[in-house]
Scaffold this active site. Structure first.
Site, PDB file in Angstrom:
ATOM      1  N   ILE A 151      -6.195  -9.167 -12.600  1.00 43.92           N
ATOM      2  CA  ILE A 151      -6.557  -8.548 -13.881  1.00 43.92           C
ATOM      3  C   ILE A 151      -8.069  -8.304 -13.856  1.00 43.92           C
ATOM      4  O   ILE A 151      -8.831  -9.183 -13.473  1.00 43.92           O
ATOM      5  CB  ILE A 151      -6.189  -9.487 -15.045  1.00 43.92           C
ATOM      6  N   HIS A 164       1.722   1.505 -13.247  1.00 44.19           N
ATOM      7  CA  HIS A 164       2.540   0.344 -13.637  1.00 44.19           C
ATOM      8  C   HIS A 164       4.008   0.749 -13.513  1.00 44.19           C
ATOM      9  O   HIS A 164       4.388   1.829 -13.989  1.00 44.19           O
ATOM     10  CB  HIS A 164       2.208  -0.096 -15.066  1.00 44.19           C
ATOM     11  N   ASN A 219       1.613   3.014  -2.582  1.00 49.14           N
ATOM     12  CA  ASN A 219       0.947   3.942  -3.505  1.00 49.14           C
ATOM     13  C   ASN A 219      -0.337   4.489  -2.884  1.00 49.14           C
ATOM     14  O   ASN A 219      -0.678   5.654  -3.076  1.00 49.14           O
ATOM     15  CB  ASN A 219       0.658   3.255  -4.841  1.00 49.14           C
ATOM     16  N   GLY A 230       0.781  -1.237   0.000  1.00 48.19           N
ATOM     17  CA  GLY A 230       0.000   0.000   0.000  1.00 48.19           C
ATOM     18  C   GLY A 230       0.808   1.280   0.000  1.00 48.19           C
ATOM     19  O   GLY A 230       0.327   2.324   0.431  1.00 48.19           O
TER      20      GLY A 230
HETATM   21  C1  GRF Z   1       4.678  -1.586  -6.799  1.00 47.98           C
HETATM   22  O1  GRF Z   1       5.828  -2.074  -7.501  1.00 47.98           O
HETATM   23  C2  GRF Z   1       3.729  -0.970  -7.788  1.00 47.98           C
HETATM   24  O2  GRF Z   1       4.390  -0.390  -8.889  1.00 47.98           O
HETATM   25  C3  GRF Z   1       2.973  -2.131  -8.289  1.00 47.98           C
HETATM   26  O3  GRF Z   1       2.731  -2.900  -7.108  1.00 47.98           O
HETATM   27  C4  GRF Z   1       3.886  -2.780  -6.241  1.00 47.98           C
HETATM   28  C5  GRF Z   1       3.466  -2.600  -4.811  1.00 47.98           C
HETATM   29  O4  GRF Z   1       2.758  -1.408  -4.702  1.00 47.98           O
HETATM   30  N1  GRF Z   1       1.784  -1.690  -8.976  1.00 47.98           N
HETATM   31  P1  GRF Z   1       2.168  -0.897  -3.263  1.00 47.98           P
HETATM   32  O5  GRF Z   1       3.355  -0.676  -2.356  1.00 47.98           O
HETATM   33  O6  GRF Z   1       1.267  -1.991  -2.728  1.00 47.98           O
HETATM   34  O7  GRF Z   1       1.457   0.367  -3.593  1.00 47.98           O
END
Ligand code: GRF
Length: 220
Positions: free
Chosen positions: A99, A116, A20, A18
Site C-alpha cells: 500500500i 485492480h 500486466n 508481471g
Molecule cells: C493480478 O491478479 C492483478 O490483477 C493484481 O496482481 C495480480 C498479479 O498481476 N493486481 P501480475 O501478473 O504480476 O501483473
C-alpha cells in the site's frame, strides 16, 4: 517527468509474475503510447518473474524491497527516494502489492494509476488483492466481475475510476480460473488502454471523477 526527447517517462511497479507489465511492454512495442516510454521497472520483491520480463525487454529494473521495512511509512520513504531518482511523469502499479504511503501518493498526485481485479467498489480495499479478490467474488456468488483501472490516492483502491471491463463468472470457476479470465479478458486490455489515454492527455481528473476526452480535445 520527460526524457531528452520530451517523451513522458513511465515507471512500472511490480511484485510478482508481471503479466500486466508484459501487456504494457507489448503495447509500447505496438506504438500505443504516444510520446512516452517505460523507462524503469521497480519491484517490491527480489527474484520475481516480472524482473525477468523487464530484462528480456531491455528495461532497467531495480528492487525496492518491502521486506525489512518496519511500516508502510518507512517503506514509503524508501520508495519515494527510488522514484525521485527515476523522476517519472507516470507511475503504473501493475500487480504491486504494498500500500502506498500518503507521502508517495501526494508526491505523484494525479500521476499514479493502478489495476485492480474487480469492478470497484466491489471486492476492494484493505487485504483485498490477488486471489483473495476472486475468492470473495465466488463466495458472494456474483455472475459478473471484472477489472478496474483507477487513479491512486491515499484511500486503498479509492481513487477516481478511469476504465472498467466486465467478465462473466462461469459455473465451476475456481479462484484461479476466474483470475486468469479476468487478467486475459480485462486487465491486459484496459491497463494499456488507460496508459495510452494518459499519454495522449485525454484523461481529465476533476472532483474525483475522470472524463475521457475525445481525440481532438486535450486535458491541459
Ligand atoms: C493480478 O491478479 C492483478 O490483477 C493484481 O496482481 C495480480 C498479479 O498481476 N493486481 P501480475 O501478473 O504480476 O501483473
Amino acid at each position: 517527468m520527460r526524457d531528452e526527447q520530451g517523451g513522458l517517462k513511465i515507471a512500472v511497479l511490480v511484485s510478482g509474475g508481471g503479466t500486466n507489465l508484459q501487456a504494457l511492454l507489448d503495447a509500447e512495442k505496438r506504438g500505443m503510447f504516444q510520446n512516452a516510454s517505460i523507462v524503469a521497472v521497480v519491484s517490491s520483491r527480489e527474484s520475481v518473474y516480472a524482473l525477468e520480463r523487464a530484462k528480456q525487454a531491455g528495461v532497467p529494473a531495480v528492487v525496492c524491497a518491502r521486506k525489512g521495512c518496519a511500516s508502510p511509512e518507512v517503506y514509503g520513504k524508501k520508495l519515494l527516494a527510488c522514484l525521485q531518482k527515476i523522476a517519472p511523469g507516470l507511475v503504473v502499479l501493475a500487480g504491486f502489492l504494498p500500500i502506498l504511503s500518503r507521502e508517495v501518493t501526494e508526491a505523484f498526485s494525479g500521476r499514479i494509476i493502478n489495476i485492480h481485479p474487480s469492478l470497484i467498489p466491489s471486492f476492494c480495499g484493505e487485504g483485498c488483492y490477488g486471489l483473495h479478490v476472486h475468492e470473495k467474488a465466488l463466495a458472494y456468488g456474483v455472475k459478473v466481475t471484472g477489472a478496474t483501472v483507477h487513479f491512486v490516492n491515499e484511500v486503498t483502491d479509492g481513487g477516481a475510476i478511469i476504465l472498467q471491463k466486465a467478465v462473466e463468472v462461469l459455473e465451476g470457476d475456481t479462484p484461479e480460473t476466474l483470475q486468469r479470465r479476468v487478467m486475459e479478458q480485462a486487465e491486459w486490455e484496459i491497463l494499456p488502454k488507460a496508459v495510452s489515454l494518459f499519454c495522449a492527455g485525454r484523461l481529465r481528473l476533476e472532483n474525483g471523477r475522470v472524463t475521457i476526452l475525445k481525440r481532438q480535445e486535450n486535458a491541459q
